[in-house]
Design a protein around this motif. Structure first.
Motif, PDB file in Angstrom:
ATOM      1  N   TYR A  31      31.088  35.330  36.625  1.00 59.00           N
ATOM      2  CA  TYR A  31      32.442  34.787  36.689  1.00 59.00           C
ATOM      3  C   TYR A  31      33.392  35.924  36.332  1.00 59.00           C
ATOM      4  CZ  TYR A  31      35.887  30.905  36.106  1.00 59.00           C
ATOM      5  OH  TYR A  31      36.935  30.023  36.233  1.00 59.00           O
ATOM      6  N   ALA A  32      34.286  36.284  37.258  1.00 52.21           N
ATOM      7  CA  ALA A  32      35.207  37.400  37.003  1.00 52.21           C
ATOM      8  C   ALA A  32      36.640  36.897  36.897  1.00 52.21           C
ATOM      9  CB  ALA A  32      35.097  38.431  38.120  1.00 52.21           C
ATOM     10  N   TYR A  33      37.298  37.240  35.801  1.00 54.89           N
ATOM     11  CA  TYR A  33      38.734  37.001  35.657  1.00 54.89           C
ATOM     12  C   TYR A  33      39.417  38.298  36.053  1.00 54.89           C
ATOM     13  CZ  TYR A  33      37.312  33.058  32.703  1.00 54.89           C
ATOM     14  OH  TYR A  33      36.747  31.909  32.213  1.00 54.89           O
ATOM     15  N   VAL A  34      40.332  38.193  37.015  1.00 57.92           N
ATOM     16  CA  VAL A  34      40.908  39.412  37.569  1.00 57.92           C
ATOM     17  C   VAL A  34      42.436  39.371  37.503  1.00 57.92           C
ATOM     18  CG1 VAL A  34      41.183  40.708  39.704  1.00 57.92           C
ATOM     19  CG2 VAL A  34      38.946  39.805  39.104  1.00 57.92           C
ATOM     20  N   THR A  35      43.002  40.408  36.931  1.00 58.35           N
ATOM     21  CA  THR A  35      44.462  40.527  36.872  1.00 58.35           C
ATOM     22  C   THR A  35      44.902  41.529  37.936  1.00 58.35           C
ATOM     23  OG1 THR A  35      44.277  40.210  34.492  1.00 58.35           O
ATOM     24  CG2 THR A  35      46.420  40.915  35.320  1.00 58.35           C
ATOM     25  N   LEU A  36      45.863  41.100  38.763  1.00 56.38           N
ATOM     26  CA  LEU A  36      46.286  41.956  39.875  1.00 56.38           C
ATOM     27  C   LEU A  36      47.401  42.901  39.462  1.00 56.38           C
ATOM     28  CD1 LEU A  36      46.394  39.315  42.767  1.00 56.38           C
ATOM     29  CD2 LEU A  36      44.605  40.995  42.247  1.00 56.38           C
ATOM     30  N   MET A  37      47.510  44.011  40.173  1.00 57.89           N
ATOM     31  CA  MET A  37      48.679  44.889  40.046  1.00 57.89           C
ATOM     32  C   MET A  37      49.894  44.082  40.493  1.00 57.89           C
ATOM     33  SD  MET A  37      47.820  47.920  39.105  1.00 57.89           S
ATOM     34  CE  MET A  37      46.502  49.119  39.082  1.00 57.89           C
ATOM     35  N   GLN A  38      51.054  44.460  39.967  1.00 60.20           N
ATOM     36  CA  GLN A  38      52.248  43.674  40.262  1.00 60.20           C
ATOM     37  C   GLN A  38      52.491  43.481  41.763  1.00 60.20           C
ATOM     38  OE1 GLN A  38      55.436  45.303  38.031  1.00 60.20           O
ATOM     39  NE2 GLN A  38      55.628  43.412  36.841  1.00 60.20           N
ATOM     40  N   GLU A  39      52.250  44.543  42.533  1.00 59.48           N
ATOM     41  CA  GLU A  39      52.586  44.472  43.954  1.00 59.48           C
ATOM     42  C   GLU A  39      51.492  43.779  44.782  1.00 59.48           C
ATOM     43  OE1 GLU A  39      52.352  47.047  42.045  1.00 59.48           O
ATOM     44  OE2 GLU A  39      50.836  48.425  42.801  1.00 59.48           O
ATOM     45  N   ALA A  40      50.356  43.491  44.171  1.00 56.60           N
ATOM     46  CA  ALA A  40      49.252  42.891  44.942  1.00 56.60           C
ATOM     47  C   ALA A  40      49.363  41.368  44.976  1.00 56.60           C
ATOM     48  CB  ALA A  40      47.919  43.292  44.327  1.00 56.60           C
ATOM     49  N   THR A  41      48.791  40.775  46.012  1.00 51.45           N
ATOM     50  CA  THR A  41      48.811  39.305  46.116  1.00 51.45           C
ATOM     51  C   THR A  41      47.383  38.779  46.232  1.00 51.45           C
ATOM     52  OG1 THR A  41      50.359  39.909  47.883  1.00 51.45           O
ATOM     53  CG2 THR A  41      50.334  37.595  47.210  1.00 51.45           C
ATOM     54  N   ALA A  42      47.162  37.663  45.564  1.00 54.17           N
ATOM     55  CA  ALA A  42      45.844  37.037  45.616  1.00 54.17           C
ATOM     56  C   ALA A  42      45.610  36.452  47.003  1.00 54.17           C
ATOM     57  CB  ALA A  42      45.766  35.924  44.569  1.00 54.17           C
ATOM     58  N   SER A  43      44.407  36.636  47.525  1.00 48.05           N
ATOM     59  CA  SER A  43      44.077  36.041  48.823  1.00 48.05           C
ATOM     60  C   SER A  43      42.568  35.941  48.941  1.00 48.05           C
ATOM     61  CB  SER A  43      44.607  36.921  49.962  1.00 48.05           C
ATOM     62  OG  SER A  43      43.875  38.134  50.000  1.00 48.05           O
ATOM     63  N   GLU A  44      42.116  35.139  49.883  1.00 50.78           N
ATOM     64  CA  GLU A  44      40.685  35.012  50.125  1.00 50.78           C
ATOM     65  C   GLU A  44      40.114  36.359  50.589  1.00 50.78           C
ATOM     66  OE1 GLU A  44      38.390  33.102  49.377  1.00 50.78           O
ATOM     67  OE2 GLU A  44      36.792  33.834  50.706  1.00 50.78           O
ATOM     68  N   ALA A  45      40.917  37.074  51.396  1.00 51.64           N
ATOM     69  CA  ALA A  45      40.449  38.372  51.891  1.00 51.64           C
ATOM     70  C   ALA A  45      40.224  39.336  50.725  1.00 51.64           C
ATOM     71  CB  ALA A  45      41.455  38.948  52.875  1.00 51.64           C
ATOM     72  N   LEU A  46      41.133  39.310  49.765  1.00 45.75           N
ATOM     73  CA  LEU A  46      40.992  40.203  48.606  1.00 45.75           C
ATOM     74  C   LEU A  46      39.776  39.791  47.772  1.00 45.75           C
ATOM     75  CD1 LEU A  46      41.931  42.507  46.819  1.00 45.75           C
ATOM     76  CD2 LEU A  46      43.568  40.964  45.730  1.00 45.75           C
ATOM     77  N   ARG A  47      39.586  38.490  47.628  1.00 43.40           N
ATOM     78  CA  ARG A  47      38.423  38.015  46.868  1.00 43.40           C
ATOM     79  C   ARG A  47      37.126  38.560  47.500  1.00 43.40           C
ATOM     80  NH1 ARG A  47      34.446  34.645  46.473  1.00 43.40           N
ATOM     81  NH2 ARG A  47      34.698  34.000  48.631  1.00 43.40           N
ATOM     82  N   GLN A  48      37.064  38.434  48.811  1.00 42.84           N
ATOM     83  CA  GLN A  48      35.866  38.922  49.504  1.00 42.84           C
ATOM     84  C   GLN A  48      35.693  40.433  49.359  1.00 42.84           C
ATOM     85  OE1 GLN A  48      35.634  37.488  53.518  1.00 42.84           O
ATOM     86  NE2 GLN A  48      35.546  35.360  52.828  1.00 42.84           N
ATOM     87  N   GLU A  49      36.833  41.116  49.359  1.00 38.16           N
ATOM     88  CA  GLU A  49      36.792  42.569  49.198  1.00 38.16           C
ATOM     89  C   GLU A  49      36.220  42.943  47.823  1.00 38.16           C
ATOM     90  OE1 GLU A  49      40.301  45.517  49.407  1.00 38.16           O
ATOM     91  OE2 GLU A  49      40.560  44.135  51.100  1.00 38.16           O
ATOM     92  N   LEU A  50      36.589  42.161  46.823  1.00 35.91           N
ATOM     93  CA  LEU A  50      36.096  42.440  45.468  1.00 35.91           C
ATOM     94  C   LEU A  50      34.589  42.180  45.374  1.00 35.91           C
ATOM     95  CD1 LEU A  50      38.976  40.980  43.257  1.00 35.91           C
ATOM     96  CD2 LEU A  50      38.590  43.345  43.973  1.00 35.91           C
ATOM     97  N   VAL A  51      34.159  41.096  46.006  1.00 35.68           N
ATOM     98  CA  VAL A  51      32.721  40.794  46.024  1.00 35.68           C
ATOM     99  C   VAL A  51      31.975  41.975  46.660  1.00 35.68           C
ATOM    100  CG1 VAL A  51      30.953  39.273  47.009  1.00 35.68           C
ATOM    101  CG2 VAL A  51      33.070  38.289  46.089  1.00 35.68           C
ATOM    102  N   GLU A  52      32.538  42.480  47.753  1.00 40.77           N
ATOM    103  CA  GLU A  52      31.938  43.587  48.488  1.00 40.77           C
ATOM    104  C   GLU A  52      31.949  44.877  47.653  1.00 40.77           C
ATOM    105  OE1 GLU A  52      30.166  43.661  50.995  1.00 40.77           O
ATOM    106  OE2 GLU A  52      30.093  45.850  51.189  1.00 40.77           O
ATOM    107  N   THR A  53      33.039  45.093  46.919  1.00 41.41           N
ATOM    108  CA  THR A  53      33.154  46.293  46.086  1.00 41.41           C
ATOM    109  C   THR A  53      32.034  46.342  45.046  1.00 41.41           C
ATOM    110  OG1 THR A  53      35.539  46.248  46.335  1.00 41.41           O
ATOM    111  CG2 THR A  53      34.701  47.500  44.467  1.00 41.41           C
ATOM    112  N   VAL A  54      31.799  45.214  44.396  1.00 42.12           N
ATOM    113  CA  VAL A  54      30.762  45.172  43.360  1.00 42.12           C
ATOM    114  C   VAL A  54      29.381  45.322  43.994  1.00 42.12           C
ATOM    115  CG1 VAL A  54      29.712  43.753  41.562  1.00 42.12           C
ATOM    116  CG2 VAL A  54      32.197  43.803  41.806  1.00 42.12           C
ATOM    117  N   ARG A  55      29.205  44.704  45.147  1.00 45.69           N
ATOM    118  CA  ARG A  55      27.930  44.837  45.853  1.00 45.69           C
ATOM    119  C   ARG A  55      27.658  46.310  46.183  1.00 45.69           C
ATOM    120  NH1 ARG A  55      25.290  45.312  50.397  1.00 45.69           N
ATOM    121  NH2 ARG A  55      27.151  46.131  51.363  1.00 45.69           N
TER     122      ARG A  55
END
Ligand code: PRX
Length: 646
Positions: free
Chosen positions: A558-582
């Motif tokens: 379970y990851a709690y993630v704080t975004l940079m001010q200019e970033a926006t939460a999205s499903e695409a970003l979530r998937q990107e994070l999953v991929e980054t850790v993988r």
């Protein structure tokens, strides 16, 4: 916590050891450790038998812990040559690949031949005593052969699990300065192919991996291989070498291997295990905890990339002259959830050692998956890697084991080298979910947060008092970190990182990690490693990772993630994070849940309060405990409101 095996009917099978025998032998091991271990050491074949037993103590001159220091031996000789006279034609390794039509058997004589040739091949590449060799292999006999070949010539192997990413492989190569890498083109598991060779090429393109002079590749697939100048076809070259290879005379304290494992902070640690104590301890635990018999066909379903594969696929069983079965598929599926039962029947498996995760995966598909097999050769089931929940225990006992097999719940760690606790008692005393009793010579204790020793029925931090032969001796390149991580949390004790409960009978129940280490499907992952992967992403300013209860995997991520001010939460970003850790760690480190967290709960000193994050992740929001020391309690309310696991 009083349920026992009798809940499934009185067990009509013997346990490997009786209550009385255990008590007597345990008492002797604690009261006269020197005599006990001196006698046990005779089980190994020494070139020069040791006069010394244990030197050094925890907390005092710990750097000099050693066992059997003046003894000289070779681990490979103990695992192979020693059996040639009496067991030359006995199967040493039996293998079935992911594809059931792929099968191989190597007798001890044939294993001797292959290991000797492999060792000579390594020597011909300039590898010798003290050099490090990295293995990145599928579950094929060559993985065991390569490990034994290293041991034969005094080279130190560092096996990297084939599920790790190129980045993770590169960092492990860099850390131990490996000269040779042994790999395959592909690893086939669960009907899928992992392109090991492609990952190797990616890893060796990364900084700091130029130490690798040669890549020895064992071709396994059908597709053409993209050979590079540094690559050698191991299956061809090995045939040009002689099977006769003079073994190196090694000191008992010379390193046998390095194995990387995750801690609560920083990069994975390369734990160093040495030759004499490790081999004695793995052989002894394997023989005694499983009650090994000459005609056993023993299957440990762990991958050789983990400590369980080192100690209980390769070194322990082979040192005992056992038949060790290696499986290339995924135990418990996918795709075939009932295959375990048929493999047991086809090979006449008598001992099956697996993980609670694999048992739960099978259990989730229903009892009928075992209809295609009888499993009547089985006489014992072992589990390892995580606490086993009573439901999975009963399923293993009743369904896989037909109610005929004791369940040996073995608690131990990469650091301990071999089993530290198991139900060493009469079968009617077994308690589903409890590892129960320390192995001979092992002295567990429970401490409170202040380091006071707790007596009687109690819960606390599990520590071990005093050394045992199988313990890791150091962290490669960082002995200070070794001392700090394991011996300074509670001065003078080995700190396990686990919590445990001791019941009124004096039996231990491991409750799980109390540090920031996750146990996902029995795979150990540091939360810090995942967090550092996440915060390297440009959209992320901060991340906190915790575990949460997961039906099959034991723990999910379970990851709690704080975004940079200019970033926006999205499903695409979530998937990107999953991929980054993988990409940074490997496919087994899959984020299960990402929660966007505008803020994280902190104490006034700025520390993230993980206890609270764990509660929210587990959906236990009514039991948050004391939140008065938080700087901004409003942060918690927002996290609770947006929690994902409800
Ligand atoms: O938390 C304990 C858990 O696995 C951790 C060690 O992980 P690793 O070094 O990867 O080794 C796994 C294989 C030995 C321990 O700190 N663990 C292991 N076995 C058990 C267990 N937890 C409860 N019961 C067990 N039988």
């Amino acid at each position: 916590m009083t349920s026992t095996a009798s809940a499934t009917g009185s067990p009509h099978y013997p346990s490997p050891v009786s209550e009385q025998d255990y008590r007597e032998r345990y008492r002797r091991s604690i009261e006269s450790p020197e005599a006990f271990w001196r006698e046990e050491a005779q089980q190994l074949q020494w070139m020069q038998p040791p006069q010394q037993v244990l030197k050094g103590r925890f907390g005092e001159n710990h750097s000099h812990i050693s066992w059997f220091e003046d003894g000289v031996l070779n681990a490979c000789v103990n695992c192979v040559d020693r059996h040639l006279d009496t067991r030359g034609d006995k199967p040493a390794i039996v293998w079935e690949g992911d594809d059931p039509s792929h099968q191989r058997t190597l007798t001890y004589r044939q294993l001797h031949d292959r290991v000797g040739r492999f060792a000579n091949m390594l020597r011909s590449l300039g590898v010798g005593r003290g050099d490090t060799v990295t293995l990145y292999m599928p579950m094929i006999p060559e993985a065991a052969i390569a490990m034994l070949a290293c041991a034969r010539i005094g080279a130190v192997h560092s096996v990297v699990f084939g599920g790790f990413s190129p980045e993770a492989l590169a960092s492990r190569i860099r850390d131990c300065d490996a000269r040779v890498l042994i790999t395959a083109d592909i690893s086939q598991r669960g009907g899928k192919q992992i392109p090991l060779k492609k990952y190797v090429d990616e890893a060796l393109a990364l900084e700091g991996t130029a130490c690798i002079e040669h890549v020895l590749l064992v071709p396994c697939g059908d597709a053409p291989i993209d050979w590079k100048a540094r690559d050698i076809n191991a299956s061809e070259l090995i045939e040009t070498h002689s099977p006769e290879c003079e073994p190196e005379a090694m000191g008992a304290e010379d390193p046998l291997f390095i194995l990387y494992t995750s801690g609560s902070t920083g990069a994975p640690k390369g734990l160093v295990h040495t030759t004499g104590g490790y081999l004695l301890y793995t052989a002894m635990t394997h023989r005694e905890i499983f009650g090994l018999r000459e005609d056993d066909v023993y299957w440990c379903a762990a991958d050789v990339g983990w400590i369980t594969g080192h100690s209980y696929v390769v070194y322990g069983p082979l040192a005992n002259g056992a038949t060790t079965f290696m499986f290339g598929g995924i135990p418990g599926g996918p795709p075939d959830y009932g295959r375990v039962g048929r493999v047991i029947d086809d090979h006449g498996i008598t001992i099956f050692y697996t993980s609670p995760t694999a048992i739960r995966a099978m259990m989730g598909h229903g009892e009928h998956i075992m209809d295609s097999s009888r499993r009547d050769s089985l006489r014992l089931i072992g589990t390892v890697g995580e606490p086993i929940n009573p439901q999975a225990w009963h399923w293993a006992h009743d369904v896989i084991g037909n109610g005929q097999c004791p369940i040996m719940d073995t608690w131990w760690q990469t650091e301990t080298g071999g089993h530290m606790m198991a139900p060493l008692t009469d079968a009617e005393n077994f308690k589903p979910g409890a590892a129960m009793r320390p192995f001979y010579g092992v002295r567990p204790a429970l401490l409170d947060d202040q380091g006071n020793i707790l007596e009687g029925e109690a819960s606390g931090s599990l520590v071990i008092e005093g050394s045992w032969p199988g313990q890791a001796r150091t962290i490669r390149g960082n002995h200070e970190r070794f001392e700090q991580t394991y011996f300074s949390v509670f001065e003078g004790h080995y700190f396990t990182g686990d919590g445990a409960h001791r019941d009124a009978d004096g039996d231990f129940w491991i409750t799980g990690r109390i540090d920031d280490v996750l146990n996902v499907s029995g795979h150990r992952i540091g939360t810090a490693e995942i967090e550092s992967s996440l915060v390297a992403h440009p959209a992320i300013s901060e991340a906190a990772v915790v575990g949460f209860p997961h039906d099959v995997k034991g723990q999910g991520i379970y990851a709690y993630v704080t975004l940079m001010q200019e970033a926006t939460a999205s499903e695409a970003l979530r998937q990107e994070l999953v991929e980054t850790v993988r990409r940074d760690i490997g496919a087994f480190a899959r984020l299960d849940i990402v929660q966007w967290a505008p803020g994280l709960p902190r104490t006034r000193s700025g520390k993230i309060m993980r206890r609270i994050l764990r509660k929210i992740a587990a959906n236990e929001v009514d039991a948050l405990g004391d939140t008065s020391t938080l700087t901004d309690p409003g942060v918690v309310d927002a996290l609770i409101e947006n929690r994902i696991n409800r």
